[in-house]
Design an enzyme around this catalytic site. Structure first.
Site, PDB file in Angstrom:
ATOM      1  N   SER A 122      47.491  49.003  40.526  1.00 59.34           N
ATOM      2  CA  SER A 122      48.455  47.910  40.740  1.00 59.34           C
ATOM      3  C   SER A 122      49.804  48.508  41.115  1.00 59.34           C
ATOM      4  CB  SER A 122      48.609  47.115  39.441  1.00 59.34           C
ATOM      5  OG  SER A 122      49.711  46.230  39.517  1.00 59.34           O
ATOM      6  N   TYR A 153      50.045  46.496  30.410  1.00 59.59           N
ATOM      7  CA  TYR A 153      49.390  46.541  31.729  1.00 59.59           C
ATOM      8  C   TYR A 153      49.950  47.711  32.554  1.00 59.59           C
ATOM      9  CZ  TYR A 153      47.474  44.732  36.146  1.00 59.59           C
ATOM     10  OH  TYR A 153      46.790  44.573  37.331  1.00 59.59           O
ATOM     11  N   LYS A 187      47.767  51.004  33.948  1.00 61.41           N
ATOM     12  CA  LYS A 187      47.612  51.301  35.377  1.00 61.41           C
ATOM     13  C   LYS A 187      48.264  52.635  35.755  1.00 61.41           C
ATOM     14  CE  LYS A 187      45.243  47.568  36.546  1.00 61.41           C
ATOM     15  NZ  LYS A 187      43.836  47.654  36.943  1.00 61.41           N
TER      16      LYS A 187
HETATM   17  P1  NAP Z   1      40.106  38.325  37.902  1.00 61.32           P
HETATM   18  O1  NAP Z   1      40.153  37.270  38.911  1.00 61.32           O
HETATM   19  O2  NAP Z   1      40.555  38.060  36.493  1.00 61.32           O
HETATM   20  O3  NAP Z   1      38.630  38.956  37.884  1.00 61.32           O
HETATM   21  C1  NAP Z   1      38.361  40.048  37.040  1.00 61.32           C
HETATM   22  C2  NAP Z   1      36.887  40.286  36.959  1.00 61.32           C
HETATM   23  O4  NAP Z   1      36.666  41.397  36.062  1.00 61.32           O
HETATM   24  C3  NAP Z   1      36.144  39.085  36.339  1.00 61.32           C
HETATM   25  O5  NAP Z   1      34.899  38.918  36.967  1.00 61.32           O
HETATM   26  C4  NAP Z   1      35.975  39.535  34.892  1.00 61.32           C
HETATM   27  O6  NAP Z   1      34.880  38.920  34.235  1.00 61.32           O
HETATM   28  C5  NAP Z   1      35.745  41.010  35.058  1.00 61.32           C
HETATM   29  N1  NAP Z   1      35.982  41.694  33.787  1.00 61.32           N
HETATM   30  C6  NAP Z   1      37.094  41.661  33.035  1.00 61.32           C
HETATM   31  N2  NAP Z   1      36.886  42.299  31.874  1.00 61.32           N
HETATM   32  C7  NAP Z   1      35.606  42.747  31.907  1.00 61.32           C
HETATM   33  C8  NAP Z   1      34.791  43.468  30.992  1.00 61.32           C
HETATM   34  N3  NAP Z   1      35.242  43.830  29.787  1.00 61.32           N
HETATM   35  N4  NAP Z   1      33.526  43.759  31.352  1.00 61.32           N
HETATM   36  C9  NAP Z   1      33.036  43.375  32.551  1.00 61.32           C
HETATM   37  N5  NAP Z   1      33.747  42.684  33.448  1.00 61.32           N
HETATM   38  C10 NAP Z   1      35.029  42.371  33.123  1.00 61.32           C
HETATM   39  O7  NAP Z   1      41.014  39.571  38.340  1.00 61.32           O
HETATM   40  P2  NAP Z   1      41.435  40.097  39.810  1.00 61.32           P
HETATM   41  O8  NAP Z   1      42.750  39.515  40.125  1.00 61.32           O
HETATM   42  O9  NAP Z   1      40.323  39.971  40.764  1.00 61.32           O
HETATM   43  O10 NAP Z   1      41.706  41.632  39.450  1.00 61.32           O
HETATM   44  C11 NAP Z   1      40.834  42.667  39.833  1.00 61.32           C
HETATM   45  C12 NAP Z   1      41.576  43.992  39.662  1.00 61.32           C
HETATM   46  O11 NAP Z   1      42.755  43.975  40.462  1.00 61.32           O
HETATM   47  C13 NAP Z   1      42.034  44.270  38.226  1.00 61.32           C
HETATM   48  O12 NAP Z   1      41.852  45.627  37.924  1.00 61.32           O
HETATM   49  C14 NAP Z   1      43.514  43.937  38.275  1.00 61.32           C
HETATM   50  O13 NAP Z   1      44.247  44.632  37.294  1.00 61.32           O
HETATM   51  C15 NAP Z   1      43.868  44.360  39.674  1.00 61.32           C
HETATM   52  N6  NAP Z   1      45.069  43.724  40.229  1.00 61.32           N
HETATM   53  C16 NAP Z   1      45.155  42.363  40.278  1.00 61.32           C
HETATM   54  C17 NAP Z   1      46.321  41.787  40.772  1.00 61.32           C
HETATM   55  C18 NAP Z   1      46.485  40.295  40.831  1.00 61.32           C
HETATM   56  O14 NAP Z   1      47.642  39.824  40.974  1.00 61.32           O
HETATM   57  N7  NAP Z   1      45.432  39.489  40.777  1.00 61.32           N
HETATM   58  C19 NAP Z   1      47.370  42.592  41.222  1.00 61.32           C
HETATM   59  C20 NAP Z   1      47.232  43.978  41.161  1.00 61.32           C
HETATM   60  C21 NAP Z   1      46.079  44.527  40.661  1.00 61.32           C
HETATM   61  P3  NAP Z   1      35.137  37.750  33.149  1.00 61.32           P
HETATM   62  O15 NAP Z   1      35.954  36.698  33.834  1.00 61.32           O
HETATM   63  O16 NAP Z   1      33.783  37.340  32.802  1.00 61.32           O
HETATM   64  O17 NAP Z   1      35.879  38.420  32.026  1.00 61.32           O
END
Ligand code: NAP
Length: 246
Positions: free
Chosen positions: A138, A151, A155
């Protein structure tokens, strides 16, 4: 004409593939010819993913469970491509950070990445084939953000883990890189950035003037997995609209 990025016959593991960025990566890799295993926690998400993209193999496991992860990932491999995407964002002001948030966030965002990567990298080495690992970090790894103590720390640690992995796994022809997005309006993004005042304040710090789209992140991940980035390892590819230079 050949597509710019294709992964015919490559076996790929994508974590956190039930929703958001991970789900889109799994679909894109599958459409680009990879044999994708999609790991996530909620069975219903994986069922709907398998319906959307029948070539994908679902793997339902909670990455916070060390032993269950070991058993599931060991049995599912070997892989040549790995995307450590699963992550949680539990926002709390510094003075209110809880032990539970620290534990859960480090378990998923850092410890599980190390563990899954160990299992997959050992199998890559045993196969004697080149491999590529992309860890989803991130912009928060590089800048302090309000209420993001835990967080940001997970990261930052993930970026360093990725650099050490790149150093030690390079001689085995395994490349390790991170992508570092700004806000993306997935479920995680919506929970934390739906307040227009907060969102506008962040957008005003992004030179390109907008949040990232899921596809922006997917494209960068696929590039780093592909042979088009064959000499790139140990780096962080910012997908932040210039946030870091503002
Ligand atoms: P999201 O929409 O919350 O999706 C996260 C996915 O990871 C969900 O399918 C979730 O499953 C799964 N997950 C979480 N904890 C888990 C666990 N303990 N075991 C197995 N699966 C798990 O998040 P996203 O926005 O796509 O984020 C994906 C990545 O991008 C993350 O690493 C996040 O930190 C990074 N990121 C996101 C943003 C943002 O603004 N969205 C910005 C920068 C970086 P469940 O729902 O079943 O828990």
């Amino acid at each position: 004409m050949e597509p710019y990025l294709s992964f015919p016959g490559r076996r790929a593991l994508v974590t956190g593939a039930g929703k958001g960025i991970g789900r889109a990566v799994a679909v894109a890799l599958s459409r680009a010819g990879a044999q994708v295993t999609a790991l996530s926690r909620t069975a219903a998400d994986l069922e709907s993913l398998a319906r959307e993209c029948p070539g994908i193999t679902p793997l339902c496991v909670d990455l916070a469970d060390w032993d269950a992860t070991e058993a599931a990932v060991s049995a599912a491999g070997p892989f040549q491509l790995l995307v450590n995407n699963a992550g949680v964002a539990m926002l709390q002001p510094f003075l209110s950070v809880t032990r539970d948030a620290l534990q859960r966030s480090f378990d998923v965002n850092l410890h599980a990445v190390l563990h899954v990567s160990q299992i997959v990298a050992r199998q890559m080495i045993a196969q004697r084939v080149p491999g590529a690992i992309v860890n989803v970090s991130s912009q928060a790894s590089k800048r302090p953000l309000r209420d993001h103590t835990v967080y940001c720390c997970t990261k930052s640690a993930l970026d360093m883990l990725s650099q050490v992995m790149a150093m030690e796994l390079g001689p085995h022809k395994i490349r390790v890189n991170t992508v570092n997005p700004t806000v993306v309006m997935t479920d995680m993004g919506r929970v934390n950035w739906s307040d227009p005042k907060k969102a506008d304040a962040m957008i005003s710090r992004i030179p390109l003037g907008e949040f990232a789209e899921v596809d922006d992140v997917v494209n960068s991940i696929l590039f780093l997995l592909s042979d088009k980035s064959a000499m790139t390892t140990g780096t962080s590819l910012m997908v932040d609209g210039g946030f870091l230079v503002s």
